[in-house]
Design an enzyme around this catalytic site. Structure first.
Site: not given
Length: 355
Positions: A57, A181, A229, A300, A322-323
């Site tokens: 971002a 946001y 998004r 996830l 992501g993770r």
């Protein structure tokens, strides 16, 4: 044949696979300028087999940063710092995107590993925040409600940042309308209590998001893909719903978006979320089917089999992880190996391709 490792074409861009790196904030920039950390962090995923790498971002105006250490694209120094990072991603065979963002009432906050929490005071580098309505995120400073000139400044900021992103060589742009946001704050009736053309009905609450998409599309022309998004639900009573998300997703495509990147939550602290493997995939399917749009799924997704099933089931058209990429920057190569997909490997890694 693995569907996860089949190409996906968005406008003039053909991505080599559908396993992408989701934008993840690193809180490691100085004055909005990406540095050595980003030069190593982002290109490594291209070596690891990602089809698309979306940079974190990135604030379109200084007051839009989540924290004082966020990246930006409000000036040309930042643009020039991004350019070699993009070239390095391209040199490794992947495409590069960037997420353009404004944090609104969730701006000027401490980074995750800081000892403090909440808003950063002005004496320590913080700044006043803005929002659709003067309602604070719990534990943060009170924001100022944007007036007409402020709204115009947001639209202009996104357009200017999009132009700099393209000048830096990015292949794709993502508009951040999720995770509590600014654009999400306008979408949700929990944070938007306006009585003007930007509040009330869903059409009004979506107006700023759609204006931003219009402005970014004007800059991008007809060839560059735009992702959006969204948080498909606030996970809170009276908030933004998946059904509304499907409608907004359809509107976004009508205004020039090419894929809706479906996430959820982030607007309020009292959200009720049950995180489990793939828990947000059904939301991507709702938006895909209800809005008749191309979608990306997140949340996830940590194994090759799981990611393959997302595509094979028709729940989404791409997987953004992501993770798992942080745990294993070669997640793409590992997934291809496990699925038996015949993909290009860096020649330096070929000895690991089959055995």
């Amino acid at each position: 044949m693995s569907l996860l490792f089949s190409p996906l074409t968005l406008r003039s861009l053909t991505l080599r696979n559908r396993l992408w790196v989701s934008p993840m904030c690193m809180y490691s920039a100085v004055d909005g300028v990406p540095g050595d950390w980003h030069h190593v962090h982002l290109p490594q995923f291209a070596d690891g087999g990602a089809g698309l790498i979306i940079a974190e971002a990135t604030a379109v105006v200084p007051e839009g940063r989540i924290s004082p250490h966020d990246t930006g694209l409000w000036n040309d120094v930042q643009r020039e710092a991004w350019a070699p990072i993009v070239r390095s991603i391209h040199d490794r065979g992947a495409h590069a995107g960037i997420q353009l963002a404004h944090a609104g009432r969730k701006a000027s906050t401490w980074w995750p590993w800081a000892e403090q929490r909440g808003s950063v005071p002005a004496a320590e580098g913080g700044w006043p925040t803005v929002a659709p309505s003067a309602i604070a995120f719990q534990g943060f400073a009170d924001p100022v409600a944007l007036d007409g000139a402020g709204i115009e400044g947001v639209v202009t900021g996104f357009a200017d940042a999009a132009r700099r992103a393209l000048d830096a060589g990015f292949d794709l742009l993502e508009v951040h309308g999720a995770h509590g946001y600014l654009l999400h704050q306008f979408l949700s009736p929990l944070s938007n209590l306006r009585s003007d053309a930007y509040g009330g009905s869903l059409e009004n609450r979506a107006r700023l998001l759609l204006r931003v998409i219009d402005a970014v599309r004007d800059v991008a022309g007809g060839a560059v893909p735009i992702l959006v998004r969204i948080s498909a639900t606030d996970h809170a009573e009276g908030g933004f719903t998946p059904e509304e998300a499907a409608i907004v997703g359809g509107w976004a495509v009508e205004h020039g978006a090419d894929l809706i990147d479906v996430s959820s939550g982030g607007l309020v602290l009292h959200q009720q979320i049950d995180p489990h493997p793939g828990y947000q995939v059904p939301l991507a399917e709702i938006v895909r089917q209800g809005g008749r749009v191309t979608t990306g799924a997140v949340g996830l997704i940590t194994t090759a089999e799981q990611a393959e099933q997302v595509i094979a089931s028709g729940s989404a058209d791409a997987v953004l992880a992501g993770r798992e990429w942080l745990r294993d920057p070669h997640f793409g190569l590992r997934a291809a190996h496990e699925l038996g997909a015949d993909v290009a490997w860096p020649p330096q890694y070929l000895r690991a391709r089959w055995r």
